[in-house]
Design a protein around this motif. Structure first.
Motif, PDB file in Angstrom:
ATOM      1  N   ALA A 137      37.437  33.422  51.224  1.00 37.43           N
ATOM      2  CA  ALA A 137      38.376  32.988  50.010  1.00 37.43           C
ATOM      3  C   ALA A 137      39.014  34.179  49.402  1.00 37.43           C
ATOM      4  O   ALA A 137      40.253  33.981  49.038  1.00 37.43           O
ATOM      5  CB  ALA A 137      37.293  32.260  48.985  1.00 37.43           C
ATOM      6  N   PHE A 138      38.410  35.499  49.236  1.00 37.98           N
ATOM      7  CA  PHE A 138      39.109  36.557  48.578  1.00 37.98           C
ATOM      8  C   PHE A 138      40.091  36.886  49.740  1.00 37.98           C
ATOM      9  O   PHE A 138      41.406  37.413  49.104  1.00 37.98           O
ATOM     10  CB  PHE A 138      38.171  37.578  48.229  1.00 37.98           C
ATOM     11  CG  PHE A 138      38.543  38.718  47.182  1.00 37.98           C
ATOM     12  CD1 PHE A 138      38.757  38.530  45.946  1.00 37.98           C
ATOM     13  CD2 PHE A 138      39.102  39.953  47.727  1.00 37.98           C
ATOM     14  CE1 PHE A 138      39.292  39.286  45.243  1.00 37.98           C
ATOM     15  CE2 PHE A 138      39.780  40.799  47.117  1.00 37.98           C
ATOM     16  CZ  PHE A 138      39.642  40.556  45.819  1.00 37.98           C
ATOM     17  N   LEU A 139      40.048  36.940  50.791  1.00 37.73           N
ATOM     18  CA  LEU A 139      41.104  37.216  51.900  1.00 37.73           C
ATOM     19  C   LEU A 139      42.216  36.323  51.476  1.00 37.73           C
ATOM     20  O   LEU A 139      43.504  36.907  51.601  1.00 37.73           O
ATOM     21  CB  LEU A 139      40.388  37.361  53.254  1.00 37.73           C
ATOM     22  CG  LEU A 139      41.526  37.678  54.264  1.00 37.73           C
ATOM     23  CD1 LEU A 139      42.168  39.106  53.944  1.00 37.73           C
ATOM     24  CD2 LEU A 139      40.970  37.343  55.584  1.00 37.73           C
ATOM     25  N   ILE A 140      42.084  35.130  51.608  1.00 34.50           N
ATOM     26  CA  ILE A 140      43.145  34.319  51.272  1.00 34.50           C
ATOM     27  C   ILE A 140      43.978  34.371  50.115  1.00 34.50           C
ATOM     28  O   ILE A 140      45.143  34.443  49.885  1.00 34.50           O
ATOM     29  CB  ILE A 140      42.609  32.762  51.197  1.00 34.50           C
ATOM     30  CG1 ILE A 140      41.913  32.514  52.657  1.00 34.50           C
ATOM     31  CG2 ILE A 140      43.670  31.732  51.208  1.00 34.50           C
ATOM     32  CD1 ILE A 140      42.957  32.645  53.925  1.00 34.50           C
ATOM     33  N   LEU A 141      43.053  34.613  49.036  1.00 35.23           N
ATOM     34  CA  LEU A 141      43.768  34.938  47.616  1.00 35.23           C
ATOM     35  C   LEU A 141      44.693  36.247  47.880  1.00 35.23           C
ATOM     36  O   LEU A 141      45.776  36.359  47.344  1.00 35.23           O
ATOM     37  CB  LEU A 141      42.493  35.267  46.454  1.00 35.23           C
ATOM     38  CG  LEU A 141      43.192  35.495  45.240  1.00 35.23           C
ATOM     39  CD1 LEU A 141      44.015  34.668  44.558  1.00 35.23           C
ATOM     40  CD2 LEU A 141      41.988  36.125  44.263  1.00 35.23           C
ATOM     41  N   VAL A 142      44.093  37.373  48.202  1.00 40.99           N
ATOM     42  CA  VAL A 142      44.923  38.705  48.582  1.00 40.99           C
ATOM     43  C   VAL A 142      46.014  38.168  49.436  1.00 40.99           C
ATOM     44  O   VAL A 142      47.288  38.821  49.235  1.00 40.99           O
ATOM     45  CB  VAL A 142      43.992  39.713  49.054  1.00 40.99           C
ATOM     46  CG1 VAL A 142      45.020  40.870  49.588  1.00 40.99           C
ATOM     47  CG2 VAL A 142      42.990  40.014  48.364  1.00 40.99           C
TER      48      VAL A 142
END
Length: 259
Positions: A137-142
Motif C-alpha cells: 500500500a505504501f509503495l502504491i502511495l509513493v
C-alpha cells in the motif's frame, strides 16, 4: 519468561538489521545521485517508522521466529524506502528514471515471493500478511505521488483510496468485516503498481500514460466499490438475522437486506 525475552531480542535484531540496510541503501543512493535533504530525511523517517512499528508488532505478536517470508518482505520495504527517498528528492531535481524504475520493479517482483515462501515453509502468519499488505500500500502511495507530478493531484486517489477505506472503517465498523476471496480483487491490486510504474517510466507517449493511469484508477474504484457494496449488504443481512437475540426466518432476512 527468559526464553520469550531471548526470542524478542532476536526479533528486534532482525528489524534493526533492516533499518541498518535501509540506511546503507540511502548512503549508496546519496553517493550515486547526491540525495538532497528531503530525500535523506524522508528515507530516514521511513526507516525509523518501519523499525518502530514492526518492532512493536513483533513484540505484541509473540512470534518465536521472524521467518524467511518476513525477511523477504523486509527486503522489499528497504527497496520501497529507497523509492520513497528518490520520489521525495524528485521535487528538488528529477531522479534517474532507470534507478527509480529498477528499485520499484524489483520490489514489485518480490511481492509474489514472500507469500510463496511463507506457504512453502509453513510460516504464514497474520503479522506477515499485514506487513506485506502495508508495504504494498505504501509503495502504491509513493508511486501515485510521483505520477501526480505529471498528471495532477487526482492521481493521489489511487494511493490514498486504501487509507481512506481504513479511516472510514473506524467510523463504520461494518467495513471491517472479512471479505470473501476474490481473484479480481487480487488482480486489480497487483496491476496498480505495474500501471503506475509504467506511467512513471514515461516509456509511452503522454496520452498513453494518461490512459494507463485512468485504467488503474477506474479498476480500483470498481474493486473498492464492489467490496463496499458487498460489505454493506452483508452487514444488513447479518443485522437482520437476529432480532432481540432470535434467529429471523430467511425470507424476512432477505426482505430486511433489500430495504
Amino acid at each position: 519468561m527468559a526464553l520469550n525475552n531471548t526470542f524478542d531480542a532476536r526479533l528486534q535484531q532482525e528489524t534493526a538489521v533492516g533499518a541498518g540496510v535501509q540506511i546503507l541503501l540511502l548512503a549508496l543512493l546519496g553517493s550515486v545521485i547526491g540525495l538532497g535533504p528531503a530525500g535523506w530525511l524522508t528515507g530516514l523517517a521511513f526507516a525509523l517508522a518501519t523499525w518502530g512499528v514492526l518492532s512493536r508488532a513483533l513484540h505484541r505478536s509473540r512470534l518465536s521466529s521472524f521467518g524467511p517470508a518476513n525477511r523477504v518482505t523486509l527486503g522489499r520495504s528497504v527497496l520501497v524506502g529507497g523509492v520513497t527517498a528518490l520520489v521525495a528528492d524528485s521535487f528538488r531535481s528529477a531522479p534517474p528514471v532507470t534507478l527509480l524504475v529498477g528499485l520499484t520493479a524489483v520490489a514489485l517482483l518480490l511481492d509474489g515471493v514472500d507469500g510463496k515462501v511463507a506457504r512453502r515453509t509453513g510460516t504464514s502468519t497474520a503479522l506477515g500478511a499485514r506487513f506485506d499488505m502495508e508495504v504494498d500500500a505504501f509503495l502504491i502511495l509513493v508511486l501515485s505521488v510521483y505520477v501526480s507530478t505529471q498528471f495532477g493531484p487526482w492521481v493521489l486517489l489511487i494511493g490514498g483510496m486504501r487509507y481512506a477505506f481504513v479511516a472510514a472503517a473506524r467510523v463504520a465498523p461494518w467495513l471491517n468485516a472479512p471479505l470473501p476471496p476474490s481473484f479480481a480483487r487480487k488482480t486489480v491490486a497487483a496491476v496498480q503498481g505495474v500501471f503506475l510504474l509504467l506511467a512513471g517510466s514515461e516509456l509511452l507517449p503522454h496520452l498513453a500514460n494518461l490512459a494507463v493511469v485512468l485504467a488503474a484508477l477506474g479498476s480500483l474504484v470498481w474493486s473498492f466499490g464492489r467490496d463496499v457494496l458487498w460489505l454493506w449488504r452483508n452487514s444488513r443481512t447479518t443485522a437482520g438475522r437476529t432480532v432481540t437475540g432470535q434467529v429471523v426466518p430467511e425470507p424476512l432476512v432477505l426482505e430486511l437486506a433489500a430495504r
